[in-house]
Enzyme design. Structure first.
Site, PDB file in Angstrom:
ATOM      1  N   GLU A  42      36.987  40.524  58.378  1.00  0.00           N
ATOM      2  CA  GLU A  42      37.776  41.521  57.362  1.00  0.00           C
ATOM      3  C   GLU A  42      39.179  41.608  57.717  1.00  0.00           C
ATOM      4  O   GLU A  42      40.128  41.270  57.128  1.00  0.00           O
ATOM      5  CB  GLU A  42      37.431  42.849  57.330  1.00  0.00           C
ATOM      6  CG  GLU A  42      37.860  43.614  56.109  1.00  0.00           C
ATOM      7  CD  GLU A  42      37.151  45.078  56.431  1.00  0.00           C
ATOM      8  OE1 GLU A  42      36.540  45.541  57.459  1.00  0.00           O
ATOM      9  OE2 GLU A  42      37.489  45.907  55.532  1.00  0.00           O
ATOM     10  N   HIS A  43      39.327  41.846  59.182  1.00  0.00           N
ATOM     11  CA  HIS A  43      40.758  41.827  59.587  1.00  0.00           C
ATOM     12  C   HIS A  43      41.192  41.091  60.774  1.00  0.00           C
ATOM     13  O   HIS A  43      40.049  40.896  61.703  1.00  0.00           O
ATOM     14  CB  HIS A  43      41.107  43.218  60.075  1.00  0.00           C
ATOM     15  CG  HIS A  43      40.948  44.556  59.136  1.00  0.00           C
ATOM     16  ND1 HIS A  43      39.543  45.213  59.112  1.00  0.00           N
ATOM     17  CD2 HIS A  43      41.369  44.891  58.149  1.00  0.00           C
ATOM     18  CE1 HIS A  43      39.516  46.263  58.406  1.00  0.00           C
ATOM     19  NE2 HIS A  43      40.620  46.004  57.679  1.00  0.00           N
ATOM     20  N   HIS A  67      26.155  21.523  16.781  1.00  0.00           N
ATOM     21  CA  HIS A  67      27.674  21.565  17.551  1.00  0.00           C
ATOM     22  C   HIS A  67      28.017  20.465  16.860  1.00  0.00           C
ATOM     23  O   HIS A  67      29.208  20.264  16.362  1.00  0.00           O
ATOM     24  CB  HIS A  67      27.178  21.422  19.022  1.00  0.00           C
ATOM     25  CG  HIS A  67      27.134  22.764  19.846  1.00  0.00           C
ATOM     26  ND1 HIS A  67      26.176  23.461  19.384  1.00  0.00           N
ATOM     27  CD2 HIS A  67      28.035  23.463  20.772  1.00  0.00           C
ATOM     28  CE1 HIS A  67      26.243  24.682  20.293  1.00  0.00           C
ATOM     29  NE2 HIS A  67      27.118  24.543  20.972  1.00  0.00           N
TER      30      HIS A  67
END
Lengths: 430, 430
Positions: free
Chosen positions: B327-328, B420
């Site tokens: 995280e850090h 389609h």
């Protein structure tokens, strides 16, 4: 018969609100069965894949191999109709060149007190792509999921596709080859999702899983969310056509049916300020249904969830469209640009009478994986950013730390986080 | 004692892999209890909120009111320490000005065959912000979640915060006022998440829910995912410090403890190529622990999940850091820029000895809501884009439809989607 609403009726708002709340899908509660399947694959790996594929897909992976080799893909490619392959190549190139414009920029800057701030975008290392088997095995879906991943720079793209009774759609394998998919595995269901999330001897784990699937696949993705990233959990899809009286009712009817043929839970809605057009579209839908290969599905969708909403004027359309937050929005009006600026919630907007949604599904270049079931209120279609992530960067020198430190210490202490405060104070000799 | 690893040991890879697989959180299985709470709120609305808050928070919402009025927030503001308020104001302004740079641009272009493609970014209309009560009620978290939402242009930001025994943190209310939160409700837990997702008489429903919470809140967010958008489900948080021998061991120890004090499941890791530094940091951690207010939590985290990894050289660090995906990440080395380019997976990177992570937690300007528990492999920290969504736009004229139509028809027919194909063919008189 589709539902008919009229904004000029006194009970319109109540009926429109009820219409918005209609549940179109009975979501089977398969969470427990899925948890069990995932645990099997986590603990027994490939052996569980073999066993579960035998049970659910009636296919012998021990004989055929879990991984689909390059030679098998070569043969599939050779078996494809060359004209269809050319169409897929055109689609691939248009999707690639459009998505290349979505590549984000990394950057840094220095703020007025000298702090350096920045961010860097990097691709996810490994991505798993789920492709449904059977009738919903669409080569266009392979392209729409795989191309943004490859444009993002994903190094390893592993595709899983079930082979019920041993059958695979050659066009799906061809699309995988075109899009640069790195590995293809003959496995589906919750077991395939588990294998991608946790890995087996044959299938190395990935960091993110994308792609559509049935209730089991959706529950499995929800289950592994956190261990890996996932894309949205897709719900039943929908189109809203806003049309003025000058439009061709046959074209509109064809577009409503193109949505309805996907699934009995699909939804097709027409909004118009012209009674004659509304009636002409309803008649055209009935006429066109008669000769449609998937008429049973389309007819059920139109009867159960279709709607025709009569407006006092087209200026009423954006507010209602925003409440619907449709996956697909076609604006077929003399001046579509006058309306588009007021639309806040829609997955994709198709402007003018010559942009049927099917163009966007296949060859427009934009992505056809779009937020369904009103989720355009909070999410976007699939794109390059879904395969990348942003790392933030911060750099202070002694001077910047002196400037910002006291405030950080004050907040740290107020939050009762003494070590946070100290990690700043210790550097400032405070 | 933290785990010690050495890349020069023959069993390093096996031990490092085992270390990466360590489960730091026993996630209680609260899904069933949460499903019940959510159903209560869906069916009985405010009455359920009153009843559940009485049971879980020992607070009488009938007497106090579910909504926290402006006068109550005024009083809270008046009760705050002015120096702390000033620090929060500095934080607010820096977070605001940094996040303003994240606002994306809408745009359109015309491709070589005349097809107009584009996209438009719009803000989510209404967002719910969960704020935990009790000791984890951090005003900085309110700013980090609320400011990007407001920068994005979210019109209605509704905050929920439980008031156990009637208690609220005045700084949390002050931060809400600063950040421009529009509504604040005195309710927490799974019941607050349910109220935000489905609405009650008092709390109008939102389209997306963000913010940290306990196991019940996390399970509730997972449960309502799809009905509303959610941010990531946060796990236990971590820091990795990469340091060369010239760094100050006391500073490093303080940073490791700033992470460890969050939670016994938090993780602090040091990587260094210098034995003496490693020993000095370990000793400094022990010394600093003695005087830390939250020493019990920090000591448990350091003992159970802390690690010191000895490298043969700092050039080994990026590959290992990428496997941790912290995280850090703090890079405290003579030339941090030499390493940063090799880092692919990290929530945030802090460069040089004068950028302790706590600066980023509070006043750096970047966001402190970051991907935890290795999820930086596939996700990013919170930002403005989390509160916006992209609508794609496509526009063909008759000429472009003639150019692209045949390929779309070919793919539609190959996929068995006749309607389609027809929606294109009918416009081309094919």
């Amino acid at each position: 018969m589709p539902l008919r609403l009229d904004t000029r009726s006194p009970d319109f708002d109540a009926r429109f609100t009820a219409f918005l709340g209609t549940k179109r899908e009975v979501s089977a509660d398969v969470a427990q069965a899925v948890a069990h399947i995932i645990e099997e694959v986590r603990t027994r790996g490939d052996a569980a894949l073999v066993e579960l594929s035998r049970r659910f897909d009636r296919v012998d992976l021990e004989a055929l191999g879990i991984r689909i080799g390059e030679a098998e893909i070569d043969s599939a490619l050779a078996a494809c109709d060359p004209a269809t392959l050319d169409a897929l190549k055109l689609a691939h190139e248009r999707i690639r060149s459009h998505h290349a414009r979505q590549l984000p920029e990394s950057g840094r800057y220095v703020d007025p007190i000298g702090v350096e701030l920045g961010h860097r975008w990097t691709a996810v290392d490994a991505v798993g792509l789920y492709v449904p088997g059977g009738t919903a095995a669409y080569p266009s879906s392979v392209l729409m999921n795989a191309v943004p991943a490859k444009v993002a720079g994903v190094g390893r793209l592993a595709m899983v596709v079930p082979a019920p009774d041993g059958q695979l759609n050659p066009l799906v394998l061809a699309a995988a080859r075109l899009a640069g998919v790195d590995e293809v595995y003959r496995v589906g269901g919750a077991q395939a999702v588990a294998a991608l999330a946790y890995g087996t001897a044959t299938i190395a784990p990935v960091a993110k899983i994308v792609g559509p699937g049935n209730a089991y696949v959706a529950a499995a993705k929800r289950h592994v969310f956190g261990t890996v990233g996932i894309d949205m959990v897709a719900g039943p899809s929908e189109v809203l056509v806003i049309a003025d009286g000058a439009q061709n009712p046959d074209w509109i009817a064809a577009d409503l049916l193109a949505q309805a043929e996907h699934d009995t839970a699909a939804q097709s809605i027409l909004m118009t300020d012209d009674d004659a057009l509304a009636e002409a579209v309803i008649a055209a839908v009935e006429r066109q249904l008669a000769t449609l290969p998937r008429r049973d599905i389309a007819a059920a969708s139109w009867a159960d969830f279709g709607a025709v909403i009569r407006l006092a004027g087209l200026d009423e359309a954006p507010a209602l469209a925003n409440r619907i937050a449709p996956e697909h929005l076609e604006i077929m009006a003399a001046d579509p640009e006058a309306l588009v600026g007021h639309i806040r919630h829609a997955g994709a907007i198709f402007l003018g009478g010559h942009t049927p949604e099917a163009i966007g599904d296949y060859v427009g270049g934009s992505n056809h994986v779009l937020p369904t079931a009103r989720s355009a209120r909070f999410s976007s279609g699939l794109g390059v950013l879904d395969f990348m992530k942003r790392t933030s960067i911060l750099k202070c020198g002694p001077e910047q730390l002196r400037a910002l430190g006291p405030a950080a210490i004050a907040i740290g202490e107020a939050e009762g986080l003494g070590a946070h405060a100290r990690s700043v104070a210790i550097r400032l000799n405070l």
